[in-house]
Design a protein around this motif. Structure first.
Motif, mmCIF file in Angstrom:
data_model
loop_
_atom_site.group_PDB
_atom_site.id
_atom_site.type_symbol
_atom_site.label_atom_id
_atom_site.label_comp_id
_atom_site.label_asym_id
_atom_site.label_seq_id
_atom_site.Cartn_x
_atom_site.Cartn_y
_atom_site.Cartn_z
ATOM 1 N N LEU A 229 14.642 8.725 7.545
ATOM 2 C CA LEU A 229 14.126 8.614 6.182
ATOM 3 C C LEU A 229 13.828 7.162 5.838
ATOM 4 O O LEU A 229 12.762 6.829 5.314
ATOM 5 C CB LEU A 229 15.175 9.193 5.217
ATOM 6 N N ASN A 230 14.772 6.261 6.180
ATOM 7 C CA ASN A 230 14.614 4.884 5.749
ATOM 8 C C ASN A 230 13.607 4.116 6.577
ATOM 9 O O ASN A 230 12.922 3.240 6.064
ATOM 10 C CB ASN A 230 15.963 4.178 5.762
ATOM 11 N N ILE A 231 13.506 4.432 7.874
ATOM 12 C CA ILE A 231 12.518 3.726 8.680
ATOM 13 C C ILE A 231 11.116 4.094 8.209
ATOM 14 O O ILE A 231 10.258 3.217 8.021
ATOM 15 C CB ILE A 231 12.724 4.040 10.176
ATOM 16 N N ILE A 232 10.882 5.394 7.936
ATOM 17 C CA ILE A 232 9.577 5.786 7.400
ATOM 18 C C ILE A 232 9.330 5.059 6.075
ATOM 19 O O ILE A 232 8.250 4.516 5.838
ATOM 20 C CB ILE A 232 9.512 7.315 7.194
ATOM 21 N N THR A 233 10.347 5.023 5.221
ATOM 22 C CA THR A 233 10.212 4.346 3.926
ATOM 23 C C THR A 233 9.797 2.892 4.110
ATOM 24 O O THR A 233 8.843 2.429 3.481
ATOM 25 C CB THR A 233 11.546 4.392 3.160
ATOM 26 N N VAL A 234 10.510 2.182 4.989
ATOM 27 C CA VAL A 234 10.222 0.758 5.170
ATOM 28 C C VAL A 234 8.796 0.564 5.688
ATOM 29 O O VAL A 234 8.050 -0.296 5.201
ATOM 30 C CB VAL A 234 11.251 0.119 6.132
ATOM 31 N N ILE A 235 8.391 1.396 6.640
ATOM 32 C CA ILE A 235 7.036 1.246 7.195
ATOM 33 C C ILE A 235 5.999 1.446 6.097
ATOM 34 O O ILE A 235 5.073 0.641 5.930
ATOM 35 C CB ILE A 235 6.817 2.250 8.348
ATOM 36 N N ILE A 236 6.172 2.497 5.293
ATOM 37 C CA ILE A 236 5.193 2.759 4.235
ATOM 38 C C ILE A 236 5.187 1.622 3.215
ATOM 39 O O ILE A 236 4.125 1.175 2.770
ATOM 40 C CB ILE A 236 5.482 4.115 3.561
ATOM 41 N N VAL A 237 6.377 1.150 2.854
ATOM 42 C CA VAL A 237 6.451 0.061 1.879
ATOM 43 C C VAL A 237 5.667 -1.153 2.382
ATOM 44 O O VAL A 237 4.857 -1.731 1.660
ATOM 45 C CB VAL A 237 7.924 -0.317 1.603
ATOM 46 N N TYR A 238 5.884 -1.515 3.650
ATOM 47 C CA TYR A 238 5.176 -2.674 4.190
ATOM 48 C C TYR A 238 3.677 -2.426 4.257
ATOM 49 O O TYR A 238 2.871 -3.287 3.933
ATOM 50 C CB TYR A 238 5.726 -3.019 5.585
ATOM 51 N N LEU A 239 3.280 -1.201 4.686
ATOM 52 C CA LEU A 239 1.856 -0.900 4.836
ATOM 53 C C LEU A 239 1.126 -1.002 3.500
ATOM 54 O O LEU A 239 -0.047 -1.366 3.463
ATOM 55 C CB LEU A 239 1.676 0.508 5.409
ATOM 56 N N ILE A 240 1.793 -0.659 2.415
ATOM 57 C CA ILE A 240 1.118 -0.708 1.120
ATOM 58 C C ILE A 240 1.263 -2.076 0.468
ATOM 59 O O ILE A 240 0.325 -2.591 -0.139
ATOM 60 C CB ILE A 240 1.658 0.415 0.201
#
Lengths: 340, 332
Positions: free
Chosen positions: B105-116
């Motif tokens: 959950l958190n790795i996906i979250t971090v990736i999306i946060v950085y991508l946006i």
């Protein structure tokens, strides 16, 4: 100095977001402070009394002056007497107390009739508006006192680390690093699981876990300033360490502290409501915004007012303090002020 | 040499973490004293006295403080965290079971946060002071201030479960029938379940990160090497995206360190609302069940993992930016 104040004020009045933020903060501060007067089942003033029951002219004032008589006073159902027109009285804007349960009013929708629940009632028939207002008192108290405590610890540790340097700095920095490793919410939950949660323990726990950011900023400020000419001059006059730290360096480092205070209060209010939402915040009958949201989870389909109103309150307070912090950062930083 | 030195500094940190956790376990009052049992009176009754001893041992109040502290170290070094008081399964097993959910959950979250956040930050920096820039900042601040558990409740109320729109499941990690699905369907099923939790966990982080990238890029654009690059006659695009942006992204690595505690601790509230069986939910359930061994193990586990994560980010940082020496990172 006056010029500075005028400049800051001018910047302030031009910034609509900051202006609304101040208004919201003051509004909630007022509600928090005046909740016992604004939301109570006791009337402000009894104008005429034909009920045959003896009552003081101002039951609310009487209860505030003599707290022990409150229970006796609250036994009388003034709202019923008033609606049966046996007395005529002036009631507070929200004529309910936050602890008053009435199972006849199970999840009443908001109604603006006389003695209806303006923001609805919860599953125990308690008035949501009254609980929101008294919850504001708890949230604000937790925010202010927890952040105050975090500041005392953070400034003390950060100042000592930055001022003395060397081994003191090494030891204190290590300590800060250790505390940072603990995830805040998990640590707070663990502590509250092991000791009995109350308003005081929550303030203390949030304060004890929230000081690391302040300590780091203070350490940086002190490292930067301790070699400054004004510090050297003060030291030459024979000022002691305590005097140098408190009178000479600290006032020069106040700007980042004030900015952090605004953001930290927002964080503490959010944290308190999260804890209450999880059911480990302020204990049961005490009103809290998070607690109303928790209550709403049991009736998600029928009671929208239990979700919308407390959430809006939390959001407004948090956003107001965040915008206040953002504005303070701009206003207190000469470089950014010149740019804008 | 730097790596060795930096690794050795972990030892005092580890000792500190264990010591703090140890005193945390001592917070619960002695259950024997708390229940008002009178040890002297119970001495006469041998069965009761024996029971009392067992009770004290169970709660760890049978030996002096220093012995208990030593015992805790022994348990940590042998990775033996005793059993859960609820289902009597080894605590470590429960933790290892919960960790992948939280991490995913958190790795996906971090990736999306950085991508946006990175494009938003770059846009704000290149259009510094424009109307769109201040609009973005304002909106991101609003998002940052929205309490995530409130948004989670609202999203669940209106987009899941069928009250208004029935797009998403009410919670959980996968559907009950997940075992019958093939690999891709399974991934799709999990994604369908994780959509709302991820929406809720990402939106709050944009403000901080994009602002950070903005100021970092602005600083890079003012530096000497950019002037040199411009003087060489490179195109504006190349100067910004190749020279300035690459250098301004380096500090993002340190930001990772700040995100780590949340990563391992798990977002307790989200996991509880969406009933995702990760570390946060485990912590929440254990606290309600007074399952002390699990609570303590989670605190210890997440702190140690965070410490290792911070160490790792430090290493990566030195690899990317060789200017950082040990002494510099000390005075940071």
């Amino acid at each position: 100095m006056r010029n500075f104040v005028r400049k800051v004020f001018k910047l302030y009045s031009n910034d609509k977001a900051a202006f609304s933020a101040i208004v919201i903060v003051l509004l909630f501060a007022f509600i928090a402070a005046a909740a016992p007067i604004l939301a109570s089942k006791l009337p402000w003033l009894v104008i005429s009394n034909n009920s045959g029951i003896e009552m003081p002219t101002s039951p609310l004032l009487h209860a505030i002056i003599h707290p022990r008589k409150r229970i006796i006073l609250e036994r009388t159902d003034y709202r019923k007497l008033a609606s049966e027109e046996k007395i005529s009285a002036i009631f507070p804007p929200v004529p309910f107390s936050p602890y008053e349960t009435n199972l006849d009013n199970f999840l009443d929708a908001p109604s603006f009739s006389r003695f209806g629940h303006p923001l609805g009632s919860d599953s125990l028939g308690r008035d949501v508006a009254a609980r929101l207002m008294h919850g504001a008192t708890n949230s604000m108290l937790v925010g202010l006192i927890a952040v105050g405590l975090a500041f005392i610890i953070g400034v003390l540790i950060g100042a000592m680390a930055g001022y003395f340097g060397g081994w003191t700095d090494l030891a204190l920095s290590r300590f800060i690093e250790i505390v940072i490793c603990f995830p805040t919410l998990i640590l707070i939950m663990a502590v509250l699981a092991l000791i009995k949660p109350s308003l005081v323990t929550i303030m203390v726990v949030i304060g004890l876990t929230g000081w690391t950011g302040i300590a780091r900023v203070m350490r940086g400020e002190f490292l930067k300033r301790r070699g400054g000419d004004f510090v050297l001059a003060a030291r030459l006059t024979g000022a002691s360490h305590v005097r140098l730290i408190l009178k000479h360096i600290l006032p020069n480092s106040l700007a980042p502290l004030i900015v952090m205070a605004a953001f930290d209060i927002a964080g503490a209010v959010l944290l308190e409501s999260s804890l209450s939402f999880l059911g480990i915040g302020v204990p049961a009958p005490e009103p809290s915004w998070g607690d109303i949201l928790k209550n709403s989870q049991e009736y998600p389909d029928i009671a929208w007012w239990l979700v919308v109103f407390p959430g809006t309150c939390i959001f407004l307070v948090v956003v107001a303090f965040n915008f206040l912090g953002d504005w303070l950062r701009k206003a207190l930083n000469p470089r950014e002020r010149a740019a804008s | 040499m730097y790596f060795l030195k930096r690794s050795l500094w972990m030892i005092p940190t580890l000792i500190g973490i264990v010591t703090i956790t140890f005193f945390l376990t001592r917070l619960r009052p002695d259950p024997v004293a708390q229940k008002g049992l009178n040890p002297d009176a119970m001495q006469e009754n041998s069965a009761a006295a024996q029971h009392l001893e067992q009770l004290k041992e169970y709660y760890g109040y049978d030996k002096p403080l220093i012995v208990q502290y030593g015992k805790m170290w022994k348990n940590i070094l042998t990775l033996d965290f005793s059993n859960s008081r609820i289902d009597h399964r080894p605590v470590l097993e429960k933790l290892i079971e919960a960790l992948p959910y939280t991490l995913t959950l958190n790795i996906i979250t971090v990736i999306i946060v950085y991508l946006i956040s990175i494009p938003l930050g770059v846009y704000s920096a290149l259009h510094d002071g424009s109307k769109t820039d201040s609009m973005i900042t304002f909106l991101l601040y609003l998002l940052y201030s929205l309490p995530s558990f409130w948004i989670a409740l609202l999203l669940l109320k209106y987009f899941a479960g069928g009250d208004f729109l029935n797009f998403f499941p009410l919670g959980g990690w996968q559907s009950d029938y997940a075992d019958d699905l093939n690999f891709f369907q399974k991934i799709g099923d999990i994604a369908w379940h994780l959509f709302l939790p991820i929406v809720v966990s990402v939106y709050g982080s944009f403000a901080f990160l994009s602002r950070f990238i903005k100021s970092s890029l602005l600083e890079a654009l003012r530096s000497e090497y950019i002037r040199t690059a411009k003087a060489k006659g490179l195109s504006q695009r190349r100067v910004i995206y190749v020279h300035a942006l690459r250098n301004s992204l380096i500090p993002l690595i340190t930001l990772m360190a700040g995100l780590l505690p949340g990563l391992f601790g798990g977002s307790v509230i989200l996991e509880q609302i969406f009933s995702i069986p990760g570390m946060g939910k485990l912590a929440y359930d254990s606290i309600y069940a007074n399952d002390d061994p699990v609570i303590i193990a989670i605190v210890l586990f997440s702190a140690i993992l965070t410490m290792l994560g911070i160490l790792l980010t430090d290493f990566v940082y030195t690899l990317v930016d060789p200017r950082i020496s040990f002494s510099e990172s000390e005075s940071k």
